[in-house]
Design an enzyme around this catalytic site. Structure first.
Site, PDB file in Angstrom:
ATOM      1  N   CYS A 170     -10.179  -7.016   1.105  1.00  0.00           N
ATOM      2  CA  CYS A 170     -10.554  -5.654   1.459  1.00  0.00           C
ATOM      3  C   CYS A 170     -12.025  -5.379   1.197  1.00  0.00           C
ATOM      4  O   CYS A 170     -12.630  -4.555   1.862  1.00  0.00           O
ATOM      5  CB  CYS A 170      -9.707  -4.651   0.694  1.00  0.00           C
ATOM      6  SG  CYS A 170      -7.986  -5.120   0.669  1.00  0.00           S
ATOM      7  N   GLN A 226       1.027  -9.725  -6.503  1.00  0.00           N
ATOM      8  CA  GLN A 226       0.487 -11.091  -6.569  1.00  0.00           C
ATOM      9  C   GLN A 226       1.378 -12.054  -7.347  1.00  0.00           C
ATOM     10  O   GLN A 226       1.249 -13.269  -7.201  1.00  0.00           O
ATOM     11  CB  GLN A 226      -0.921 -11.062  -7.179  1.00  0.00           C
ATOM     12  CG  GLN A 226      -1.950 -10.393  -6.281  1.00  0.00           C
ATOM     13  CD  GLN A 226      -2.285 -11.231  -5.053  1.00  0.00           C
ATOM     14  OE1 GLN A 226      -2.162 -12.452  -5.055  1.00  0.00           O
ATOM     15  NE2 GLN A 226      -2.694 -10.574  -3.984  1.00  0.00           N
ATOM     16  N   SER A 251       4.925  -6.813  -1.729  1.00  0.00           N
ATOM     17  CA  SER A 251       4.564  -6.922  -0.323  1.00  0.00           C
ATOM     18  C   SER A 251       5.097  -8.220   0.277  1.00  0.00           C
ATOM     19  O   SER A 251       4.927  -9.286  -0.315  1.00  0.00           O
ATOM     20  CB  SER A 251       3.039  -6.894  -0.185  1.00  0.00           C
ATOM     21  OG  SER A 251       2.677  -7.100   1.159  1.00  0.00           O
ATOM     22  N   GLY A 252       5.713  -8.125   1.455  1.00  0.00           N
ATOM     23  CA  GLY A 252       6.271  -9.310   2.108  1.00  0.00           C
ATOM     24  C   GLY A 252       5.237 -10.368   2.449  1.00  0.00           C
ATOM     25  O   GLY A 252       5.447 -11.557   2.218  1.00  0.00           O
ATOM     26  N   HIS A 253       4.090  -9.933   2.994  1.00  0.00           N
ATOM     27  CA  HIS A 253       3.158 -10.929   3.545  1.00  0.00           C
ATOM     28  C   HIS A 253       2.380 -11.687   2.486  1.00  0.00           C
ATOM     29  O   HIS A 253       1.602 -12.588   2.815  1.00  0.00           O
ATOM     30  CB  HIS A 253       2.235 -10.299   4.598  1.00  0.00           C
ATOM     31  CG  HIS A 253       1.126  -9.442   4.072  1.00  0.00           C
ATOM     32  ND1 HIS A 253      -0.147  -9.917   3.930  1.00  0.00           N
ATOM     33  CD2 HIS A 253       1.097  -8.157   3.677  1.00  0.00           C
ATOM     34  CE1 HIS A 253      -0.931  -8.928   3.480  1.00  0.00           C
ATOM     35  NE2 HIS A 253      -0.189  -7.857   3.316  1.00  0.00           N
ATOM     36  N   THR A 263      12.877   4.810  10.854  1.00  0.00           N
ATOM     37  CA  THR A 263      13.757   3.698  11.189  1.00  0.00           C
ATOM     38  C   THR A 263      13.314   2.447  10.450  1.00  0.00           C
ATOM     39  O   THR A 263      12.137   2.085  10.496  1.00  0.00           O
ATOM     40  CB  THR A 263      13.738   3.443  12.710  1.00  0.00           C
ATOM     41  OG1 THR A 263      14.132   4.647  13.362  1.00  0.00           O
ATOM     42  CG2 THR A 263      14.673   2.310  13.102  1.00  0.00           C
ATOM     43  N   ASN A 287      -5.477  -9.256  -8.081  1.00  0.00           N
ATOM     44  CA  ASN A 287      -5.562  -9.996  -6.824  1.00  0.00           C
ATOM     45  C   ASN A 287      -6.883 -10.727  -6.648  1.00  0.00           C
ATOM     46  O   ASN A 287      -6.975 -11.657  -5.862  1.00  0.00           O
ATOM     47  CB  ASN A 287      -5.320  -9.055  -5.640  1.00  0.00           C
ATOM     48  CG  ASN A 287      -6.160  -7.806  -5.714  1.00  0.00           C
ATOM     49  OD1 ASN A 287      -6.094  -7.056  -6.675  1.00  0.00           O
ATOM     50  ND2 ASN A 287      -6.980  -7.590  -4.708  1.00  0.00           N
ATOM     51  N   THR A 341       0.849  -1.194   0.000  1.00  0.00           N
ATOM     52  CA  THR A 341       0.000   0.000   0.000  1.00  0.00           C
ATOM     53  C   THR A 341       0.880   1.237   0.000  1.00  0.00           C
ATOM     54  O   THR A 341       0.694   2.162  -0.802  1.00  0.00           O
ATOM     55  CB  THR A 341      -0.939   0.000   1.225  1.00  0.00           C
ATOM     56  OG1 THR A 341      -1.783  -1.156   1.145  1.00  0.00           O
ATOM     57  CG2 THR A 341      -1.795   1.249   1.270  1.00  0.00           C
TER      58      THR A 341
HETATM   59  C1  LIG Z   1      -2.237  -7.148  -0.770  1.00  0.00           C
HETATM   60  C2  LIG Z   1      -2.108  -6.239  -1.927  1.00  0.00           C
HETATM   61  C3  LIG Z   1      -1.712  -4.904  -1.756  1.00  0.00           C
HETATM   62  C4  LIG Z   1      -1.488  -4.290  -0.390  1.00  0.00           C
HETATM   63  O1  LIG Z   1      -0.322  -4.779   0.204  1.00  0.00           O
HETATM   64  P1  LIG Z   1      -0.046  -4.486   1.780  1.00  0.00           P
HETATM   65  O2  LIG Z   1       1.376  -4.916   1.945  1.00  0.00           O
HETATM   66  O3  LIG Z   1      -1.016  -5.346   2.514  1.00  0.00           O
HETATM   67  O4  LIG Z   1      -0.240  -3.046   2.014  1.00  0.00           O
HETATM   68  C5  LIG Z   1      -1.564  -4.117  -2.875  1.00  0.00           C
HETATM   69  N1  LIG Z   1      -1.789  -4.605  -4.104  1.00  0.00           N
HETATM   70  C6  LIG Z   1      -2.172  -5.875  -4.309  1.00  0.00           C
HETATM   71  C7  LIG Z   1      -2.405  -6.374  -5.696  1.00  0.00           C
HETATM   72  C8  LIG Z   1      -2.351  -6.741  -3.231  1.00  0.00           C
HETATM   73  O5  LIG Z   1      -2.752  -7.983  -3.443  1.00  0.00           O
END
Ligand SMILES: *Cc1c(COP(=O)(O)O)cnc(C)c1O
Length: 393
Positions: free
Chosen positions: A325, A179, A199-201, A237, A151, A72
């Protein structure tokens, strides 16, 4: 109860190898990477190593990687950063109707500041036509932002073609590549974009860390002010445990990519074929082949998505309706609506997103569990076979 996790597009579990690394930088090597003492230098060195690993993973140079709190923030930095660096070179931005809200709402905010936004339509499979990008570019265009893979429905966009068109006209190109990471190989040099968000997660690292690739020479204005971190582009940081974990997740993803791509593709195709065989009038959303290996998204006419999710959850299956979301709200998915799918049908969408640890036996359990749920829910609604077609006339 058996627990089957099929919501990897919302988030992934942290891989044990990645978690161990993060733990070490929380408990032992916890220095601030800006400090001059030994613990600080150790953190700085670990971060340098992570930056090199991340760069290698996406085919970039280490200095082109800016760590952020996630995708994000990376999307915000890319879009606001280009817009606010543009000065009088232009005020027009091109994006698509099916982007993540991190892109769409950022563009909405710029529109309120006076920028002109073009939101390109997509076809019934969720694809943007590169020639529509070409037609939309004018002398005021400063940025094109098109996601690499959607996504919700998993459709892959022709970003390489779009990037070639835009860059030939001197327009900066951003892609939200979240993705794709860990599902398909990523080579940003080959893709030809200037900016890319990750994004890491979504790739077996923790939540709260991600990065923006910034091609050398791209004009970008910082959106966060404070210290000199991340080459003055992102003050604050650094999240050292998260960043080092992300580096490890990139190495892991790179090591496994051939296996994971093949594994996810095989599970996906087994699941789609099984659903089509067992559920009358089920409709697969998105492109059949230009699709994320781990994405299954279907509309099941006569059934509310939320009702299906609750029943699946009672059977231990974690899935989603639309994206993480929008689920929980009763709004139909903006992606499905942009693809021309009817409002009532879009409410019956089910997204099952696969991960590296899912098995064929788990897919078979879903294929045994879901059809009776659908049958029961349909019996309570007015739906009859062949009743409704998914698309607007
Ligand atoms: C999950 C997602 C995001 C947001 O990533 P966050 O690290 O959770 O802020 C943005 N773009 C896409 C396509 C996603 O699937």
């Amino acid at each position: 109860m058996r627990r089957i996790y099929l919501d990897h597009s919302a988030t992934t579990p942290v891989h044990p190898r990645v978690a161990v690394v993060a733990m070490n930088y929380m408990m032992n090597d916890y220095g601030n990477s800006s400090s001059v003492h030994a613990p600080g230098r150790k953190a700085a060195e670990a971060m340098d190593e992570a930056r090199a690993r991340v760069a290698e993973f996406v085919g970039a140079e280490p200095r082109e990687i800016i760590f952020t709190s996630g995708a994000t923030e990376a999307d915000n930095l890319a879009i606001l950063g280009v817009a606010h660096a543009a000065g009088d070179r232009g005020n027009h931005i091109i994006t698509t109707a099916v982007e993540h809200h991190a892109v769409l709402h950022t563009c909405d905010a710029l529109e309120k500041e006076g920028f002109r936004i073009t939101r390109l339509p997509v076809d019934a499979e969720g694809r943007v036509d590169p020639s529509a990008v070409e037609d939309a570019i004018d002398d005021d265009t400063i940025l094109v932002s098109v996601m690499l893979a959607n996504n919700e429905v998993g459709t892959l966009q022709p970003v390489a073609e779009i990037a070639e068109i835009a860059r030939a006209r001197g327009v900066t190109v951003h892609t939200d590549a979240v993705q794709v990471a860990g599902q398909l190989p990523v080579d940003l040099a080959e893709l030809g974009v200037d900016l890319a968000s990750f994004s890491g997660h979504k790739m077996y690292a923790p939540k709260g860390v991600g990065f923006l690739y910034v091609r050398r020479g791209t004009r970008l204005k910082a959106q966060m002010f404070g210290g000199h971190h991340e080459r003055w582009l992102r003050a604050g940081t650094e999240n050292v445990p998260g960043i080092v974990a992300l580096g490890e997740a990139c190495v892991l993803a790179q090591e496994e990519i051939d296996y994971v791509t093949a594994h996810l593709t095989s599970l996906r195709d087994r699941l789609i074929a099984g659903l089509e065989e067992r559920i009358p009038d089920v409709f697969v959303n998105g492109h059949r082949t230009e699709r994320l290996p781990g994405n299954v998204n279907v509309c099941i006419p006569g059934v509310e998505g939320e009702a299906m999710l609750l029943h699946l959850d009672m059977k231990g299956i974690a899935a989603s309706s639309g994206s993480a979301c929008t689920s929980g709200s009763l709004e139909a998915s903006h992606v499905l609506l942009a693809m021309g799918i009817k409002h009532e049908i879009a409410h019956g969408s089910l997204r099952l997103t696969l991960g590296r640890d899912n098995t064929a036996a788990e897919i078979d359990y879903v294929l045994e569990t879901l059809p009776p749920i659908v049958e029961n829910l349909r019996a309570m609604s007015a739906w009859k076979p062949g009743d409704e077609m998914p698309f607007e006339d």
